[in-house]
Write an enzyme that holds these catalytic residues in place. Sequence first.
Site, PDB file in Angstrom:
ATOM      1  N   LEU A 125      -9.774   9.104  -3.147  1.00  0.00           N
ATOM      2  CA  LEU A 125      -9.542  10.300  -2.339  1.00  0.00           C
ATOM      3  C   LEU A 125      -8.047  10.607  -2.316  1.00  0.00           C
ATOM      4  O   LEU A 125      -7.258   9.831  -1.787  1.00  0.00           O
ATOM      5  CB  LEU A 125     -10.053  10.084  -0.910  1.00  0.00           C
ATOM      6  N   HIS A 228      -2.343   1.946   5.488  1.00  0.00           N
ATOM      7  CA  HIS A 228      -1.135   2.678   5.095  1.00  0.00           C
ATOM      8  C   HIS A 228      -1.044   3.973   5.902  1.00  0.00           C
ATOM      9  O   HIS A 228      -2.056   4.618   6.190  1.00  0.00           O
ATOM     10  CB  HIS A 228      -1.202   2.996   3.597  1.00  0.00           C
TER      11      HIS A 228
END
Length: 342
Positions: A125, A228
């Site tokens: 993605l 992240h």
Amino acid sequence: MMVVRPIKADDYAALRELARKTGPGFTSLQDNDKQVAAKLETALLAFTANPAPKEALYLFVMEDTETKEVVGISGIYSAVGLTEPWYNYRVGTLVHASRELKVYNKINTLTITNDHTGYSELCTLFLSPDARYGRNGALLSKSRFMFMAEFPKRFNEHLIAEMRGYSDENGVSPFWEGLGRHFFSLDFAEADKISSMDKVFIAELMPQNTIYTNLLPQAAQDAIGKTHEATTPARKLLESEGMRYTGYIDIFDGGPTLECRTDDIRTIRKSDYVKVSIIDDAPEGGLYMISTTDFNNFRCCLSAIELVGKHVIGLPQAVADALNITEGTTVRIAPLSSGRRF
């Protein structure tokens, strides 16, 4: 208008350009000619081979219908770990206790596993930074669930998604520095690059024994299960669909793996079939995902809808054109947000 569709052979240049923007730690789409070409070839085979490969990669791109520019990519593996081992760490707990010494210590552990073998996986993605506005990210991610709802036999009853783990502003992964580097003698970026092409070396070099996390540097311990910064919105979106972190992490950067039963995904549960009526005025209200039912020509976009009759919705001509549908076509719809119902 943005529309999500299966990737095509002539999308290579666009895919290569997206790969230049992904950055360190984005294992599934790296700035590497060979990897990008191999990924495109694998994805094209998923839509053309009969029968489909056991580990088919269904890859989709987001295209701006006005400019014809490809601005994003997302994918689904029908299964993982069937031809090569699928590794991750399971985070567990051991208790060391002694009544005589009045000692009771709970210690977190990491055990390498193949527990997700055969699961379907959400992957790859990525939305170009200049397209990160409105609901583009939600459409790019959730459109995959519309495809899975339409073709459920192509996927496993369990679904996972690996989230990119934490790395600092220099692209350094504390988890890798505290653990993986000792066994691979490679920088994180280099090991991550190799793993995207060949995972066999993982089994050859990774320790098979249980690892006590309290022996790792504090920075590495803190990175376990941490997402992240750029991936946090994607994680929240998947969690809103019912996916959860259950204690499995990536062996390279320590990023969390989310999972759930495929049928429990909100979009899949809430989706339904309707027929389309073309209307003159753009409808108002909440946004819905609207997708076609054709395998090779699958398309999905966002639009408000008008209730015309029982299981009949009104869509403006522009939306119909984006989906390549006409009056009376049957489509699948699902509310974009969890608070709305058809």
